[in-house]
Design a protein around this motif. Structure first.
Motif, short mmCIF file in Angstrom:
data_model
loop_
_atom_site.label_atom_id
_atom_site.label_comp_id
_atom_site.label_asym_id
_atom_site.label_seq_id
_atom_site.Cartn_x
_atom_site.Cartn_y
_atom_site.Cartn_z
N PRO A 87 -1.64 -18.19 -10.98
CA PRO A 87 -1.09 -19.22 -10.11
C PRO A 87 -1.07 -20.62 -10.71
N GLY A 88 -1.79 -20.81 -11.82
CA GLY A 88 -1.74 -22.09 -12.50
C GLY A 88 -0.64 -22.19 -13.54
N GLY A 89 0.03 -21.06 -13.81
CA GLY A 89 1.09 -21.04 -14.80
C GLY A 89 0.66 -20.56 -16.17
N LYS A 90 -0.60 -20.17 -16.32
CA LYS A 90 -1.08 -19.65 -17.60
C LYS A 90 -0.52 -18.24 -17.84
N VAL A 91 -0.06 -17.99 -19.04
CA VAL A 91 0.49 -16.68 -19.39
C VAL A 91 -0.65 -15.71 -19.68
N LEU A 92 -0.72 -14.65 -18.89
CA LEU A 92 -1.75 -13.63 -19.05
C LEU A 92 -1.27 -12.47 -19.91
N PHE A 93 0.01 -12.22 -19.85
CA PHE A 93 0.61 -11.09 -20.58
C PHE A 93 2.06 -11.44 -20.89
N HIS A 94 2.50 -11.09 -22.08
CA HIS A 94 3.87 -11.42 -22.48
C HIS A 94 4.44 -10.29 -23.34
N VAL B 107 10.12 -19.09 -17.04
CA VAL B 107 10.57 -17.72 -16.81
C VAL B 107 10.93 -17.01 -18.11
N GLY B 108 11.49 -17.74 -19.07
CA GLY B 108 11.93 -17.11 -20.31
C GLY B 108 13.26 -16.40 -20.14
N ARG B 109 13.54 -15.44 -21.01
CA ARG B 109 14.84 -14.76 -21.00
C ARG B 109 14.89 -13.55 -20.09
N GLY B 110 13.73 -13.15 -19.57
CA GLY B 110 13.67 -11.97 -18.71
C GLY B 110 13.11 -12.28 -17.34
N SER B 111 11.86 -11.88 -17.10
CA SER B 111 11.27 -12.09 -15.78
C SER B 111 9.83 -12.57 -15.93
N ALA B 112 9.35 -13.19 -14.87
CA ALA B 112 7.98 -13.69 -14.83
C ALA B 112 7.42 -13.43 -13.44
N ALA B 113 6.18 -12.98 -13.38
CA ALA B 113 5.54 -12.66 -12.10
C ALA B 113 4.17 -13.30 -12.03
N ALA B 114 3.76 -13.63 -10.80
CA ALA B 114 2.42 -14.17 -10.57
C ALA B 114 2.01 -13.81 -9.15
N ASP C 198 -0.48 -1.96 -15.09
CA ASP C 198 -1.00 -0.96 -16.02
C ASP C 198 -0.41 -1.07 -17.41
N PHE C 199 0.84 -1.52 -17.50
CA PHE C 199 1.48 -1.55 -18.82
C PHE C 199 0.98 -2.73 -19.67
N ALA C 200 0.26 -3.67 -19.08
CA ALA C 200 -0.18 -4.86 -19.81
C ALA C 200 -1.52 -4.58 -20.49
N THR C 201 -1.49 -3.68 -21.48
CA THR C 201 -2.72 -3.25 -22.12
C THR C 201 -2.75 -3.53 -23.61
N ASP C 202 -1.66 -4.00 -24.18
CA ASP C 202 -1.57 -4.22 -25.61
C ASP C 202 -1.95 -5.67 -25.91
#
Length: 383
Positions: free
Chosen positions: A86-93, A201-208, A370-374
């Motif tokens: 919610p602060g805008g920090k990127v957790l997974f990319h 958002v970048g070129r695709g999607s962003a979720a929070a 689940d997919f954010a594991t790498d």
């Protein structure tokens, strides 16, 4: 020796599923007519962007002979995915690799145009709002339309979405509210008018999400972004707050209060939109949804198995359409074709419905998907 006449096939609904079915039937020399309530192909905005998966939607496009054209129109860069806090920090990319084609994005309007332009002239009859499916179950069926016209059909295919009129001929089920609602916001000319949001958002999607509320932002073509404001609220939450969806200013103020613990940068996704919001409560059919076999009527897509919007709806509709069309082309009778199709489709949809039951709640989860594991594909800093 006499040859049985070809079946008269009526497809209700000119969405991706209905059009895919008609296209594949035509490739096999089978005539089908598509009826749609809209007045024409450009009568309304078709919605945002979607990803077509290699293991379902793309299979249907290959059978339709349109896969290469899809790749030309699609946006593989749209496979980029960011998970933010919610602060805008990127957790997974996730950044797609060069040539990655597992699920490229395409605007819904572009996909519909691709399918429409592939059909024989006159296939789609616009301004045909279905009111009822009459006649005996063994056929022929009589389709009645709101303009007073009617047609007979030996096979009726319901590709008419969540509030399907065709579904009433085989099932009493109706969609139910999931308890989660989307409020859609549009941003235009984002690189010039909303550069900070474009960078977020970048070129695709962003979720929070924070466990109670969330945001999902997605690039569309033409320098547009759509943001879906996700809340666990009653279905009538707007009117319960004394507002209408046209009350843009008061709705913005309400959202700012609801998201008060989020960073100012993230709250711009709520407040800086161009124009009004669009209310989209999330609906689903009972799990699992099935019906007694009917020898002349069947369903595909949301008409058969409406689920929360977690990336499978259009893909499953197109795979349904593909398998149904191939069953009609390769089976002796309409009845046998429906049995062959439903045997596979219902089994698949039941498993997916059960998997995604209450899935709308997952859109509010603050946990990484689940997919954010790498770890090697993960960013620790905000862009």
């Amino acid at each position: 020796m006499t040859t049985a006449p070809p079946p008269r096939i009526a497809i209700i609904g000119a969405g991706p599923g209905g059009l895919t079915c008609a296209r594949i039937l035509q490739r096999h020399g089978i005539t089908a007519t598509v009826h749609d309530h809209e007045t024409g192909p450009g009568s309304r905005n078709q919605g945002g962007t979607l990803d077509l998966h290699e293991d379902n939607g793309q299979i249907a496009l290959r059978e339709a002979g349109l896969l290469d054209e899809f790749f030309r129109l699609s946006r593989p860069e749209g496979q980029e995915m960011r998970q933010l806090d919610p602060g805008g920090k990127v957790l997974f990319h996730h950044t797609p690799e060069e040539g990655e084609r597992f699920k490229p994005e395409i605007d819904r309007g572009h996909l519909r145009d691709l399918l429409l332009n592939s059909l024989e002239p006159g296939t789609v009859r616009w301004g045909h709002t279905l009111t009822s499916v009459d006649g005996p179950s063994e056929g022929p069926r009589l389709l009645r339309f709101a303009d007073g016209t009617s047609v007979e059909a030996d096979l009726v295919i319901g590709a008419d979405g969540a509030w399907s009129k065709v579904r009433r001929a085989v099932s009493p089920a109706t969609p139910r509210y999931s308890g989660v609602s989307f409020l859609e916001a549009w941003f235009h000319d984002v690189e010039n008018r909303h550069p900070d949001i474009a960078g977020l958002v970048g070129r695709g999607s962003a979720a929070a999400a924070d466990g109670e509320r969330g945001l999902f932002a997605q690039r569309n073509s033409g320098d547009h972004i759509r943001v879906y404001i996700i809340q666990r609220v009653p279905a009538d939450w707007i009117t319960a707050n004394g507002l209408t969806v046209q009350d843009t200013g008061p709705l913005r103020a309400h959202l700012v209060e609801q998201y008060r613990d989020w960073s100012p940068r993230m709250r711009r996704l709520l407040t800086d939109n161009d124009g009004r919001y669009v209310d989209r409560p999330i609906l689903a059919l009972p799990v699992p949804h099935s019906w007694e076999h009917d020898p002349t009527v069947t369903l595909l897509g949301d008409a058969a198995h409406l689920m929360p919007p977690l990336g499978v709806g259009v893909n499953l509709a197109m795979l349904d359409a593909c398998e149904l069309a191939l069953a009609v082309a390769g089976t002796g009778t309409v009845d046998d074709a429906i049995r062959t199709y439903e045997r596979t489709m219902l089994s698949r949809s039941h498993k997916m419905q059960q998997l995604l039951d209450h899935g709308a709640e997952e859109l509010l989860s603050a946990e990484l998907p689940d997919f954010a594991t790498d770890d090697s594909d993960s960013d620790s800093d905000s862009d």
